[in-house]
Design an enzyme around this catalytic site. Structure first.
Site, short mmCIF file in Angstrom:
data_model
loop_
_atom_site.label_atom_id
_atom_site.label_comp_id
_atom_site.label_asym_id
_atom_site.label_seq_id
_atom_site.Cartn_x
_atom_site.Cartn_y
_atom_site.Cartn_z
N HIS A 162 4.42 2.60 8.22
CA HIS A 162 3.82 3.15 6.99
C HIS A 162 3.83 2.05 5.92
CE1 HIS A 162 3.11 5.58 3.43
NE2 HIS A 162 2.71 6.55 4.25
N GLU A 175 -4.57 4.42 6.87
CA GLU A 175 -4.23 4.79 5.49
C GLU A 175 -4.47 3.59 4.57
OE1 GLU A 175 -1.21 8.34 5.33
OE2 GLU A 175 -0.18 6.44 5.18
P1 13P Z 1 -0.66 11.25 -0.17
O1 13P Z 1 -1.32 12.30 0.70
O2 13P Z 1 0.36 11.78 -1.09
O3 13P Z 1 -1.68 10.36 -0.83
O4 13P Z 1 0.17 10.30 0.85
C1 13P Z 1 -0.48 9.78 1.95
C2 13P Z 1 0.51 9.20 2.86
O5 13P Z 1 1.05 8.13 2.60
C3 13P Z 1 0.86 9.95 4.08
O6 13P Z 1 1.62 9.18 4.95
#
Ligand code: 13P
Length: 254
Positions: A97, A167
């Site tokens: 992450h 992400e």
């Molecule tokens: P948010 O949905 O709060 O933007 O976070 C995304 C995230 O990092 C999920 O791993």
């Protein structure tokens, strides 16, 4: 075979107390029972794991952790191993992450963590994503690099056990996600990288998620427009109703 849609809730370092975690967990569990086809996963802080009764016999509701040690066992103060979380029922584990990468997690660490997880039959959720876009599309090589290095120990027979979560940093904890058009482009790019590594057929069987400012109102557009297999949800997963509504959207698209 048609892939099942997936929604993963990453609680991050929330909620503050075990009591609140129990209330949230109970509430999600009560609601999620009516979800028919979608795979729903919640990833609470691992300290809450044993109390939340994470050993689930369900084929569609699972628990996961947000991190795991890269070493299998031994003198590593403060670390939690893959076999420990497996013994508490974890079926998934987030690795790489961006918030952990910012704390120093490298692609080499990610690679080792994926190996440790696969050895315990825990499905790794490999997060990739650029910090910024640029005109020369260097961000694509950045994503490619994260994928190639993170997956370097994964053989073709295991690749469909790995979930890829795209992400982009600009959308995490932000006001808005990126557009579904941009998600679609990245999805195609990720599939292309996977196809070069493992062949086209395998690449199309890998579950690819989008994460970053997902909520019940934008979930449909992000998945339909981005043609992704599901969503990795941060803030909205801390509200049982919101998480359930997102799971319901996934079910309607399955
Ligand atoms: P948010 O949905 O709060 O933007 O976070 C995304 C995230 O990092 C999920 O791993």
């Amino acid at each position: 075979m048609k892939k099942r849609k997936m929604v993963i809730g990453n609680w991050k370092m929330s909620p503050d107390t075990l009591k609140e975690a129990q209330v949230l967990n109970d509430s999600i569990k009560r609601k999620i029972g009516s979800i028919k086809k979608t795979i729903a996963v919640i990833c609470p802080p691992s300290i809450f794991f044993s109390t939340l009764k994470t050993r689930s016999s369900s084929k569609k509701f699972f628990y996961g952790v947000q991190n795991v040690a890269k070493e299998r066992g031994g003198a590593y103060t403060g670390e939690v191993s893959a076999s420990m979380i497996k013994s508490l029922g974890a079926a998934f584990a987030i690795v790489g992450h961006s918030e952990r990468r910012a704390m120093g997690e490298t692609d080499e660490d990610v690679c080792k963590k994926i190996q440790a997880l696969l050895a315990e039959k825990i499905r790794p959720v490999l997060c990739v994503g650029e910090s910024a876009m640029d005109e020369n599309a260097n961000y694509l090589s950045f994503i490619k690099n994260q994928l190639t290095k993170g997956l370097s120990g994964v053989v073709a027979a295991n690749i469909t056990e790995v979930v890829i979560a795209y992400e982009p940093l600009s959308a995490i904890g932000a006001k808005n996600p990126i557009t579904s058009h941009e998600i679609h482009q990245r999805n195609i790019f990720i599939k292309k990288v996977l196809a070069d590594l493992y062949g086209k057929a395998k690449a199309f069987d890998v579950t690819i998620l989008y994460g970053g400012s997902v909520n019940p109102d934008n979930a449909r557009e992000l998945v339909e427009g981005g043609e992704v297999d599901g969503l990795l949800v941060g803030r909205a997963s801390l509200n049982a109703d919101d998480f359930f509504r997102i799971a319901k959207v996934m079910d309607s698209l399955s």
